[in-house]
Design a protein around this motif. Structure first.
Motif, PDB file in Angstrom:
ATOM      1  N   ALA A   1       0.824  -1.204   0.000  1.00  0.00           N
ATOM      2  CA  ALA A   1       0.000   0.000   0.000  1.00  0.00           C
ATOM      3  C   ALA A   1       0.861   1.259   0.000  1.00  0.00           C
ATOM      4  O   ALA A   1       0.555   2.242  -0.687  1.00  0.00           O
ATOM      5  CB  ALA A   1      -0.934  -0.001   1.197  1.00  0.00           C
ATOM      6  N   ALA A   2       1.935   1.240   0.757  1.00  0.00           N
ATOM      7  CA  ALA A   2       2.813   2.405   0.821  1.00  0.00           C
ATOM      8  C   ALA A   2       3.535   2.625  -0.508  1.00  0.00           C
ATOM      9  O   ALA A   2       3.824   3.768  -0.887  1.00  0.00           O
ATOM     10  CB  ALA A   2       3.832   2.226   1.944  1.00  0.00           C
ATOM     11  N   HIS A   3       3.801   1.561  -1.229  1.00  0.00           N
ATOM     12  CA  HIS A   3       4.513   1.628  -2.503  1.00  0.00           C
ATOM     13  C   HIS A   3       3.649   2.207  -3.619  1.00  0.00           C
ATOM     14  O   HIS A   3       4.152   2.856  -4.542  1.00  0.00           O
ATOM     15  CB  HIS A   3       4.965   0.213  -2.892  1.00  0.00           C
ATOM     16  N   ALA A   4       2.350   2.000  -3.527  1.00  0.00           N
ATOM     17  CA  ALA A   4       1.476   2.153  -4.681  1.00  0.00           C
ATOM     18  C   ALA A   4       0.962   3.566  -4.896  1.00  0.00           C
ATOM     19  O   ALA A   4       0.554   4.252  -3.954  1.00  0.00           O
ATOM     20  CB  ALA A   4       0.295   1.205  -4.558  1.00  0.00           C
ATOM     21  N   GLU A   5       0.942   3.976  -6.158  1.00  0.00           N
ATOM     22  CA  GLU A   5       0.145   5.123  -6.589  1.00  0.00           C
ATOM     23  C   GLU A   5      -1.290   4.672  -6.874  1.00  0.00           C
ATOM     24  O   GLU A   5      -2.231   5.445  -6.728  1.00  0.00           O
ATOM     25  CB  GLU A   5       0.727   5.734  -7.855  1.00  0.00           C
ATOM     26  N   VAL A   6      -1.426   3.424  -7.306  1.00  0.00           N
ATOM     27  CA  VAL A   6      -2.720   2.803  -7.561  1.00  0.00           C
ATOM     28  C   VAL A   6      -2.725   1.446  -6.887  1.00  0.00           C
ATOM     29  O   VAL A   6      -1.778   0.659  -7.051  1.00  0.00           O
ATOM     30  CB  VAL A   6      -2.970   2.625  -9.073  1.00  0.00           C
ATOM     31  N   LEU A   7      -3.786   1.167  -6.132  1.00  0.00           N
ATOM     32  CA  LEU A   7      -3.949  -0.145  -5.511  1.00  0.00           C
ATOM     33  C   LEU A   7      -5.044  -0.908  -6.240  1.00  0.00           C
ATOM     34  O   LEU A   7      -6.018  -0.323  -6.706  1.00  0.00           O
ATOM     35  CB  LEU A   7      -4.346  -0.012  -4.040  1.00  0.00           C
TER      36      LEU A   7
END
Length: 207
Positions: free
Chosen positions: A50-56
């Motif tokens: 979640a922290a990595h994502a621009e889109v989940l």
């Protein structure tokens, strides 16, 4: 884009592979990442994904999706586009877990600061990422309340092979229940054609 996919099943892996081929940075999220090695795709814990994502992308079983997202926490999801492709079905596939609503609606209600777009849940994982392999173009549907979120989702669908002409915005997130409730007709068609690799197409009367 940095795309985090919650789940490591067939759908999550297919979408991750498709988007990676289009040049996106993908990461699969699992509750037990150390047990999900050898997939040929990077895997991390849910919070890290979640922290990595621009889109989940929610590609988890629909019956547990809301609780799983709550384990990540609303603050971590706030402002992040969440593409929901899940459908909640009972273990024997005979009933919906959200018969009077939809998973997409429940996610949006639980996380009001997270724009949710429902799509890709009316087909199997093969068709999601290879629509051009079908005998003719089909239709992919989008439901959501945020126009910008739907526009971004549309661009990501294009990267999977869905041209704008095959995308149909059917309205707000309440229309997600129509997409999800199609699951029973999907299973019926699959039995009729003895295959899960097919799609439906929107057709209209001649002008």
């Amino acid at each position: 884009m940095r795309i985090g996919l919650l789940g490591t099943g067939n759908v999550a892996r297919a979408l991750a592979t498709g988007w990676r081929a289009a040049g996106h940075d993908v990461l699969l999220g699992s509750r037990h990442p150390k047990e999900r090695t050898g997939l040929g795709l990077p895997v991390a814990g849910l919070d890290e994904t979640a922290a990595h994502a621009e889109v989940l992308v929610n590609a988890t079983p629909g019956g547990v999706s809301v609780d799983l997202l709550r384990s990540i926490g609303a603050p971590a999801l706030a402002g992040t586009l969440l593409i929901d492709v899940g459908v909640g079905l009972s273990d024997d596939f005979s009933a919906l877990t959200h018969p009077n609503s939809s998973l997409g609606e429940l996610i949006q209600e639980a996380f009001p600061l997270t724009p949710v777009v429902k799509t890709l849940c009316t087909m199997d994982s093969t068709t999601m990422v290879a629509p051009g392999e079908l005998t003719e173009p089909g239709t992919v549907f989008l439901s959501g309340d945020d126009p910008e979120a739907k526009a971004t989702t549309g661009r990501l669908l294009t990267d999977l092979g869905w041209p704008a002409s095959s995308q149909l915005d059917i309205g707000g997130i309440t229309t997600a229940r129509g997409q999800e409730h199609f699951a029973f007709l999907f299973m019926g068609i699959a039995g009729g054609v003895n295959s899960h690799t097919f799609n439906i197409k929107k057709v209209v009367t001649r002008p």
